[in-house]
Each structure stands twice: as C-alpha cells, then as structure tokens.
Design a protein around this motif. Structure first.
Motif, mmCIF file in Angstrom:
data_model
loop_
_atom_site.group_PDB
_atom_site.id
_atom_site.type_symbol
_atom_site.label_atom_id
_atom_site.label_comp_id
_atom_site.label_asym_id
_atom_site.label_seq_id
_atom_site.Cartn_x
_atom_site.Cartn_y
_atom_site.Cartn_z
ATOM 1 N N GLY A 156 0.866 -1.162 0.000
ATOM 2 C CA GLY A 156 0.000 0.000 0.000
ATOM 3 C C GLY A 156 0.910 1.222 0.000
ATOM 4 O O GLY A 156 1.728 1.375 0.901
ATOM 5 N N VAL A 157 0.817 2.050 -1.011
ATOM 6 C CA VAL A 157 1.692 3.216 -1.144
ATOM 7 C C VAL A 157 0.828 4.464 -1.071
ATOM 8 O O VAL A 157 -0.163 4.588 -1.800
ATOM 9 C CB VAL A 157 2.475 3.187 -2.477
ATOM 10 C CG1 VAL A 157 3.375 4.403 -2.594
ATOM 11 C CG2 VAL A 157 3.270 1.904 -2.607
ATOM 12 N N LEU A 158 1.218 5.372 -0.204
ATOM 13 C CA LEU A 158 0.486 6.619 -0.018
ATOM 14 C C LEU A 158 1.406 7.776 -0.375
ATOM 15 O O LEU A 158 2.505 7.898 0.174
ATOM 16 C CB LEU A 158 0.041 6.729 1.439
ATOM 17 C CG LEU A 158 -0.989 7.777 1.773
ATOM 18 C CD1 LEU A 158 -2.333 7.409 1.160
ATOM 19 C CD2 LEU A 158 -1.137 7.905 3.270
ATOM 20 N N VAL A 159 0.967 8.622 -1.336
ATOM 21 C CA VAL A 159 1.766 9.777 -1.761
ATOM 22 C C VAL A 159 0.869 11.011 -1.808
ATOM 23 O O VAL A 159 -0.334 10.910 -2.041
ATOM 24 C CB VAL A 159 2.416 9.565 -3.156
ATOM 25 C CG1 VAL A 159 3.429 8.454 -3.122
ATOM 26 C CG2 VAL A 159 1.371 9.301 -4.209
ATOM 27 N N GLY A 160 1.481 12.159 -1.595
ATOM 28 C CA GLY A 160 0.756 13.426 -1.716
ATOM 29 C C GLY A 160 0.468 13.721 -3.170
ATOM 30 O O GLY A 160 1.281 13.432 -4.046
ATOM 31 N N CYS A 161 -0.685 14.301 -3.419
ATOM 32 C CA CYS A 161 -1.085 14.633 -4.783
ATOM 33 C C CYS A 161 -1.591 16.066 -4.773
ATOM 34 O O CYS A 161 -2.785 16.319 -4.816
ATOM 35 C CB CYS A 161 -2.151 13.657 -5.248
ATOM 36 S SG CYS A 161 -2.476 13.735 -7.009
ATOM 37 N N GLY A 162 -0.667 17.013 -4.638
ATOM 38 C CA GLY A 162 -1.052 18.404 -4.476
ATOM 39 C C GLY A 162 -1.366 18.675 -3.014
ATOM 40 O O GLY A 162 -1.215 17.807 -2.152
ATOM 41 N N VAL A 188 0.545 10.666 -10.509
ATOM 42 C CA VAL A 188 0.446 11.893 -9.708
ATOM 43 C C VAL A 188 0.633 13.108 -10.600
ATOM 44 O O VAL A 188 -0.066 14.115 -10.460
ATOM 45 C CB VAL A 188 1.451 11.875 -8.535
ATOM 46 C CG1 VAL A 188 1.609 13.254 -7.918
ATOM 47 C CG2 VAL A 188 1.023 10.879 -7.487
ATOM 48 N N ALA A 189 1.575 13.024 -11.554
ATOM 49 C CA ALA A 189 1.807 14.139 -12.475
ATOM 50 C C ALA A 189 0.588 14.403 -13.355
ATOM 51 O O ALA A 189 0.345 15.544 -13.766
ATOM 52 C CB ALA A 189 3.030 13.842 -13.359
ATOM 53 N N LYS A 190 -0.228 13.380 -13.626
ATOM 54 C CA LYS A 190 -1.447 13.575 -14.419
ATOM 55 C C LYS A 190 -2.604 14.100 -13.556
ATOM 56 O O LYS A 190 -3.425 14.887 -14.024
ATOM 57 C CB LYS A 190 -1.876 12.245 -15.051
ATOM 58 C CG LYS A 190 -0.964 11.772 -16.166
ATOM 59 C CD LYS A 190 -1.485 10.460 -16.720
ATOM 60 C CE LYS A 190 -0.571 9.937 -17.813
ATOM 61 N NZ LYS A 190 -1.020 8.615 -18.309
ATOM 62 N N ILE A 191 -2.672 13.626 -12.311
ATOM 63 C CA ILE A 191 -3.813 13.968 -11.459
ATOM 64 C C ILE A 191 -3.673 15.347 -10.836
ATOM 65 O O ILE A 191 -4.647 16.090 -10.716
ATOM 66 C CB ILE A 191 -4.003 12.890 -10.361
ATOM 67 C CG1 ILE A 191 -4.499 11.591 -11.012
ATOM 68 C CG2 ILE A 191 -4.969 13.353 -9.295
ATOM 69 C CD1 ILE A 191 -4.597 10.445 -10.056
ATOM 70 N N ALA A 192 -2.460 15.713 -10.415
ATOM 71 C CA ALA A 192 -2.249 16.981 -9.691
ATOM 72 C C ALA A 192 -2.806 18.204 -10.442
ATOM 73 O O ALA A 192 -3.455 19.051 -9.819
ATOM 74 C CB ALA A 192 -0.776 17.163 -9.361
ATOM 75 N N PRO A 193 -2.603 18.327 -11.769
ATOM 76 C CA PRO A 193 -3.192 19.483 -12.464
ATOM 77 C C PRO A 193 -4.722 19.494 -12.447
ATOM 78 O O PRO A 193 -5.340 20.551 -12.507
ATOM 79 C CB PRO A 193 -2.665 19.359 -13.904
ATOM 80 C CG PRO A 193 -1.470 18.493 -13.810
ATOM 81 C CD PRO A 193 -1.717 17.571 -12.664
ATOM 82 N N LEU A 194 -5.344 18.327 -12.364
ATOM 83 C CA LEU A 194 -6.806 18.250 -12.346
ATOM 84 C C LEU A 194 -7.380 18.705 -11.013
ATOM 85 O O LEU A 194 -8.573 18.996 -10.908
ATOM 86 C CB LEU A 194 -7.263 16.814 -12.623
ATOM 87 C CG LEU A 194 -6.891 16.224 -13.985
ATOM 88 C CD1 LEU A 194 -7.343 14.782 -14.076
ATOM 89 C CD2 LEU A 194 -7.490 17.043 -15.101
ATOM 90 N N MET A 195 -6.534 18.767 -9.993
ATOM 91 C CA MET A 195 -6.994 19.173 -8.674
ATOM 92 C C MET A 195 -7.175 20.681 -8.576
ATOM 93 O O MET A 195 -7.678 21.192 -7.589
ATOM 94 C CB MET A 195 -6.011 18.713 -7.592
ATOM 95 C CG MET A 195 -5.882 17.214 -7.475
ATOM 96 S SD MET A 195 -7.443 16.424 -7.089
ATOM 97 C CE MET A 195 -7.793 17.143 -5.502
ATOM 98 N N GLY A 196 -6.780 21.422 -9.612
ATOM 99 C CA GLY A 196 -6.977 22.874 -9.631
ATOM 100 C C GLY A 196 -5.832 23.511 -9.002
ATOM 101 O O GLY A 196 -5.551 24.456 -8.516
#
Length: 196
Positions: A156-162, A188-196
């Motif tokens: 189980g890997v937990l990383v910050g995403c923004g 993460v590089a794909k999701i972070a921009p979608l977080m606004g």
C-alpha cells in the motif's frame, strides 16, 4: 433622549469611517437639522421615471458578477479524476486499486478491489498520512515523500497529490518496487493538475 436624536446617532454611526466613534459625532441642537435626506442616509440616488420615483444604488457600490466568482473558485472535475484512476489501475499489471482522498479522509475518486469499503479506506489513508507526517517530524526526517506499507499480500503506497489530496495505490506482492514508484509518480503528475 428623543427618538429623533437616537435615530440620527445610529445613522451617523453607520456612515462614518470605522475609526470614528459615536461619541465623536456632533449633534446639532436645532429641530431643522435632525432630519436628513434619504440620499445622505442610505447612499441611494433618486431617478425619475415618468411619475414614479425609483431609488437606485449609488455608483460607489461595486458588484461582482457570478461568472467572475466561478472563475476564481476552481472546481474539481471528479469524473476526470475517476477516469485517470481507472486508466492507471487497468494499465499497470500489478496495481490492484487506487483511491484519491482528501486530507480530512473523504474519498474524491476510487477504483478499489471488490470487498473494500471506500469510506473506510479513505479514512485510514488520511490517518496514515497524518501519522506518517508526525513521525517524520519527530524523527527529523523532513517532509514525507511517500508512506509504504508492505505485507505478505502486497503493498500500500500513499503519496501526496497536491495540497488537497492524497493518492493511495494498492499493488500485489509480485510488483517491482522501482516500477511501482515510477508508475505512481507518473499518475500523480497527471492527477495533480486536475486538482486545480
């Protein structure tokens, strides 16, 4: 004190600058000065339309339009986040599931294996992040890059995403850690921009 003076005090207090107090107002003693026009009291301007008189706000009042407010507030597109997670889980062979969670433990999007409760997983992920950050501070390890839980059935890997989200990735025991971490970094590089 006569009602007229009380009303004048109140009206004057609301139209003075905040630094001025009611005590600093000058009260005229004559009856003629007790009544003020509605333009002075309310900041309204009278406009004649035919025989009717309309009161409109003076030019000093500025209004913010609804589109401007919506542009300033960034909205998170949940369906796009869900699609990115679905693509990530289906493309990586050993990845069994993923969840995007807010720091307070609410699931934003998830693709989890059957039998896993989304709300419970989200709450545990937020708790794990909070505890990991506290351990990092106490042990003087600096900011946490990722938290890894390794068990006999996998990782189980937990990383910050923004600043507003945490990504939990579940992978099988046969995965190579280096490849898993690389795939996690890519998603993460794909999701972070979608977080606004």
């Amino acid at each position: 004190m006569p009602l007229g003076k009380i009303i004048k005090l109140l009206k004057g207090a609301f139209h003075k600058h905040p630094a001025e107090s009611v005590d600093s107002l000058e009260l005229p003693e004559t009856e003629n000065n007790l009544s003020m026009t509605s333009e002075e009291n309310t900041g309204l301007v009278k406009t004649n339309v035919g025989e009717n008189t309309l009161e409109q706000p003076s030019a000093e009042i500025t209004q913010t339009s609804l589109p401007t407010i919506l542009e300033e507030k960034k909205m998170i597109n949940v369906s796009m986040l869900q699609d990115e997670l679905q693509n990530f889980v289906s493309a990586a062979s050993e990845v069994q599931g993923a969840a995007l969670v807010s720091p307070d433990g609410l699931a934003l999007a998830s693709v989890l294996p059957g039998g896993m409760d989304e709300e419970r997983t989200a709450a545990m992920s937020a708790s794990m992040l909070s505890l990991g950050e506290r351990i990092g501070r106490e042990l003087a390890r600096g900011s946490i890059d990722r938290i890894v839980v390794e068990g006999e059935k996998g990782y189980g890997v937990l990383v910050g995403c923004g600043a507003d989200a945490v990504l939990l990735v579940l992978a099988g025991a046969g995965v190579k850690q280096g490849l898993l971490f690389l795939e996690v970094k890519r998603v993460v590089a794909k999701i972070a921009p979608l977080m606004g």
